[in-house]
Design an enzyme around this catalytic site. Sequence first.
Site, PDB file in Angstrom:
ATOM      1  N   ASP A 192     -14.447   5.176  -2.118  1.00 35.50           N
ATOM      2  CA  ASP A 192     -14.226   6.004  -3.307  1.00 35.50           C
ATOM      3  C   ASP A 192     -15.557   6.321  -3.956  1.00 35.50           C
ATOM      4  O   ASP A 192     -16.124   5.475  -4.632  1.00 35.50           O
ATOM      5  CB  ASP A 192     -13.302   5.257  -4.265  1.00 35.50           C
ATOM      6  CG  ASP A 192     -12.869   6.084  -5.463  1.00 35.50           C
ATOM      7  OD1 ASP A 192     -13.401   7.199  -5.656  1.00 35.50           O
ATOM      8  OD2 ASP A 192     -12.013   5.611  -6.215  1.00 35.50           O
ATOM      9  N   ASP A 199      -6.045  10.973  -2.952  1.00 31.77           N
ATOM     10  CA  ASP A 199      -6.217   9.656  -2.350  1.00 31.77           C
ATOM     11  C   ASP A 199      -5.339   9.541  -1.118  1.00 31.77           C
ATOM     12  O   ASP A 199      -4.239  10.108  -1.062  1.00 31.77           O
ATOM     13  CB  ASP A 199      -5.842   8.540  -3.331  1.00 31.77           C
ATOM     14  CG  ASP A 199      -6.989   8.188  -4.277  1.00 31.77           C
ATOM     15  OD1 ASP A 199      -7.999   8.923  -4.323  1.00 31.77           O
ATOM     16  OD2 ASP A 199      -6.859   7.163  -4.972  1.00 31.77           O
ATOM     17  N   TYR A 220       0.534   1.883  -8.283  1.00 34.32           N
ATOM     18  CA  TYR A 220      -0.916   2.062  -8.391  1.00 34.32           C
ATOM     19  C   TYR A 220      -1.263   2.880  -9.634  1.00 34.32           C
ATOM     20  O   TYR A 220      -2.108   2.471 -10.445  1.00 34.32           O
ATOM     21  CB  TYR A 220      -1.417   2.748  -7.118  1.00 34.32           C
ATOM     22  CG  TYR A 220      -2.884   3.045  -7.064  1.00 34.32           C
ATOM     23  CD1 TYR A 220      -3.820   2.030  -6.941  1.00 34.32           C
ATOM     24  CD2 TYR A 220      -3.342   4.362  -7.072  1.00 34.32           C
ATOM     25  CE1 TYR A 220      -5.176   2.317  -6.852  1.00 34.32           C
ATOM     26  CE2 TYR A 220      -4.687   4.652  -6.978  1.00 34.32           C
ATOM     27  CZ  TYR A 220      -5.610   3.631  -6.866  1.00 34.32           C
ATOM     28  OH  TYR A 220      -6.955   3.922  -6.775  1.00 34.32           O
TER      29      TYR A 220
END
Length: 125
Positions: free
Chosen positions: A38, A99, A14
């Site tokens: 997000d 995250d 990612y």
Amino acid sequence: MNTVEHMTAVVHRYVDALNASDLDGIVALYADDATVEDPVGSEPQRGIAAIRAFYANSLKLPLQVVLQGEVRATVNEAAFAFTVSFEYQGRKTTVAPIDFFRFNEAGKVVSMRALFGEKNIHATA
């Protein structure tokens, strides 16, 4: 079953894909029915088409993404702190989110939530 090694490798893919502006590489990490929130508190992006559009918009500017510390992963979930820096209209900015990825049994991300607020957004020189 998702191993710590698999989930950690996905986080690294990612980050690498964000740095390379690799939209297909990012989207490939997600399940077709995944959600992306997000930042946390915003309306989640639902499904692969919405997620693709979200990241296409995010990648309009070159990003410099750097993991901060180790990935924490267990029981189909991973969390990681990182910084993302970019320049817009001559102003350099760094955002410092954490995250959270949740994985399905196939090893795809089914949920991504990015936790950050205004105190985690910094103008940089």
